[in-house]
Design an enzyme around this catalytic site. Structure first.
Site, PDB file in Angstrom:
ATOM      1  N   LYS A 197      18.607  -0.893  35.507  1.00 51.83           N
ATOM      2  CA  LYS A 197      19.212  -1.197  36.580  1.00 51.83           C
ATOM      3  C   LYS A 197      19.529  -2.277  37.690  1.00 51.83           C
ATOM      4  CE  LYS A 197      20.225   2.967  39.512  1.00 51.83           C
ATOM      5  NZ  LYS A 197      19.786   4.259  40.285  1.00 51.83           N
ATOM      6  N   SER A 208      23.646   7.262  40.289  1.00 51.73           N
ATOM      7  CA  SER A 208      24.249   6.088  40.764  1.00 51.73           C
ATOM      8  C   SER A 208      23.989   5.248  39.943  1.00 51.73           C
ATOM      9  CB  SER A 208      23.362   5.713  42.133  1.00 51.73           C
ATOM     10  OG  SER A 208      21.776   6.137  41.681  1.00 51.73           O
ATOM     11  N   SER A 219      19.996  10.383  40.037  1.00 48.07           N
ATOM     12  CA  SER A 219      21.264   9.257  39.752  1.00 48.07           C
ATOM     13  C   SER A 219      20.452   8.867  37.482  1.00 48.07           C
ATOM     14  CB  SER A 219      20.650   8.651  40.155  1.00 48.07           C
ATOM     15  OG  SER A 219      21.556   8.807  41.394  1.00 48.07           O
TER      16      SER A 219
HETATM   17  N1  GLN Z   1      23.773  10.810  44.767  1.00 45.30           N
HETATM   18  C1  GLN Z   1      23.340  10.753  45.188  1.00 45.30           C
HETATM   19  C2  GLN Z   1      23.298  10.611  45.843  1.00 45.30           C
HETATM   20  O1  GLN Z   1      23.711   9.908  46.568  1.00 45.30           O
HETATM   21  C3  GLN Z   1      21.712  10.716  43.985  1.00 45.30           C
HETATM   22  C4  GLN Z   1      21.939   9.650  44.353  1.00 45.30           C
HETATM   23  C5  GLN Z   1      20.725   8.933  43.626  1.00 45.30           C
HETATM   24  O2  GLN Z   1      19.499   9.653  42.496  1.00 45.30           O
HETATM   25  N2  GLN Z   1      20.069   7.836  43.827  1.00 45.30           N
HETATM   26  O3  GLN Z   1      22.188  10.359  47.086  1.00 45.30           O
END
Ligand code: GLN
Length: 509
Positions: free
Chosen positions: A82, A157, A181
């Site tokens: 990532k 994400s 994420s």
């Molecule tokens: N969807 C969550 C957010 O927007 C998770 C983000 C993550 O785990 N990096 O904060």
């Protein structure tokens, strides 16, 4: 050149194939780049690739094998990373214009550990900007499509990592998880994801979003692969004061890699009623998760209903604590200490304030800006007690719910998402609808617990237009529908329990 069977190829198969001389690491890497060239134009999982360097890494592995050196399980395995995890010498953007030209000057500890295992790195994958989002639509550069239905989002994400694995453009990948994420995109793409216990993996070299929750973890095709990758990256690290070692590291590692299924079968599984009572839980998700539960019972696992009464407060609690941390972590991107400077133009002025305004105004997309504003507000004097402090107290209650539940059960099983993968564009302009997608993944993050995301067969008809070029996973028999995921939540540093149970479930499917 031997054709490498990259469809559904796991780390274990890869290692065996390499040692049996079915293919070389170089051939495998070349095959993966051919696949990326064919497939990624329609998926957009990768932000950058590094073919020349990866081919050299693969050659080194082939050389070691030719010289009869013993090579680790991950040697030569083509992985994706990532793009918020540092890889020395490579551009690392966090999918933000702010870091468009930033070259990492050191390796994240997780990357360095995988290098020591001689893994091959294919490239950096797309994400929501600074890991904020649940669909990968918040990337400043491109929208990743779900390989199981390219009209839908891959989740986020870590959507690029999950899509790369699901479309056979990498054997496995690293993601990061702050509020789901890793697990949510794994569920949306029909693969496996592990969010480790907070502190199990070093955060050094992970671009910080919310430091009190961030964790790096694996996305893979099987639970066994997730365990192998997790074992390679975990451990205490002097560069991250919050990193820790499990109590008995040798026993932990043995249980991680070679689970004793007789022992695993004795784990009691809790089903929190609040997770099944959620308004808007899609019938396909409910049916899929119920099938997973029936299968668990058929395998001799005892299940019982439990209660996690503060679950409904997880979304508001998370969306106060995380923006607060984001507003302070992202303050460093000001064009002076870190990041590019906003375009200079005399009429716009030349003061320090002008530089800040230009850099941050042009460099950040809508979601980081939204969270910086929200976070600054909840931390400001007069509002701190009413919002931030209160959210921290609610967080303690959520944590206590889990502690009480774990007095009765060893593992907790829940749905992973309330809906099937949604259409690209469906929720991107409705932040609240997007935040509500995280309802099942946020509680374990707030409590610092490990979670494993697993696919289950979706037998409901008429869903999606599956891309025929993407092989159904061998453990999701005949599934032509959109993927449904469920999760196993464990006690802190009890990854062997959730991975062991996940493997028992998956290998008996
Ligand atoms: N969807 C969550 C957010 O927007 C998770 C983000 C993550 O785990 N990096 O904060």
């Amino acid at each position: 050149m031997s054709l490498v069977p990259i469809k559904n190829l796991t780390i274990r198969d890869f290692h065996d194939g390499l040692l049996n001389k079915d293919f070389t690491a170089l051939e495998a890497t070349e095959n993966y780049y051919t696949r990326i060239r064919e497939k990624d134009p329609s998926i957009s999982a990768y932000l950058s690739t590094r073919e020349e360097a990866a081919l050299r890494e693969a050659e080194q592995v082939d050389l070691a094998i030719a010289q009869n050196e013993e090579v680790p399980l991950l040697a030569g395995v083509p992985l994706a990373v990532k793009d918020n995890i540092l890889f020395k010498g490579e551009i690392t953007t966090a999918a933000s214009k702010m870091l468009e030209t930033y070259t990492a000057s050191y390796d994240a500890t997780a990357t360095a550990k995988l290098k020591a295992h001689k893994a091959v790195f294919l490239g950096k994958t797309n994400l929501d900007e600074f890991a904020m989002g649940s669909s990968t639509e918040n990337s400043a550069f491109q929208i990743t499509k779900n390989p199981r239905d390219p009209t839908r989002v891959p989740g986020g994400s870590s959507g690029g990592s999950a899509a790369a694995v699901a479309a056979d453009m990498a054997v496995a990948a690293l993601g990061s998880d702050t509020g789901g994420s890793i697990c949510q995109p794994a569920a949306f793409c029909g693969v496996v994801g592990l969010k480790p216990t907070y502190g199990a993996v070093s955060r050094s070299g992970l671009i910080a979003m919310a430091s009190g929750l961030d964790q790096i973890g694996p996305i893979a095709k099987t639970v066994e692969d997730a365990a192998i990758l997790f074992d390679a990256i975990r451990g205490k690290d002097p560069l991250d004061a919050t990193s820790a070692e499990p109590e008995n590291p040798e026993k932990y590692q043995e249980e991680l890699l070679n689970p004793d299924f007789q022992k695993i079968k004795k784990l009691r599984v809790g089903l929190p009623k609040e997770y099944f009572d959620v308004e808007g839980l899609a019938p396909e998700i409910r049916n899929g998760v119920e099938r997973a539960i029936e299968k668990m019972k058929g395998l001799g696992i005892a299940v019982e209903e439990i209660s996690l009464p503060h679950t409904k407060y997880a979304v508001p609690c998370y969306y106060i604590i995380v923006p607060a941390e984001v507003s302070s972590n992202l303050a460093r991107f000001d064009g002076i200490r870190y990041s590019r400077q906003g375009t200079r133009n005399k009429e716009q002025g030349t003061t320090l304030k002008d530089i800040y305004l230009r850099t941050r105004g042009e460099g950040f997309g809508a979601e980081p800006k939204r969270r910086i504003i929200l976070g600054t507000f909840v931390l400001s004097s007069g509002y701190y007690d009413a919002y931030y402090d209160k959210a921290q107290r609610v967080r303690a209650l959520i944590k206590r719910d889990f502690e009480q539940a774990f007095e009765h059960v060893g593992v907790i099983l829940t749905p992973l998402t309330p809906t099937l993968p949604f259409k690209i564009g469906e929720k991107v302009n409705d932040p609240l609808a997007m935040y509500l997608e995280d309802i099942f993944t946020l509680p374990l993050n707030l409590a610092g617990l490990p979670g494993l995301s697993l696919p289950v067969e979706n037998r409901d008809k008429g869903q999606g237009t599956r891309d025929k070029d993407v092989t159904p996973l061998s453990h999701v028999p005949g599934s032509m529908s959109l993927p449904v995921g469920f999760q196993l939540i464990g006690k802190p540093f009890h990854e062997p329990d959730i991975l062991g149970l996940g493997r028992y479930y998956q290998e008996n499917s």
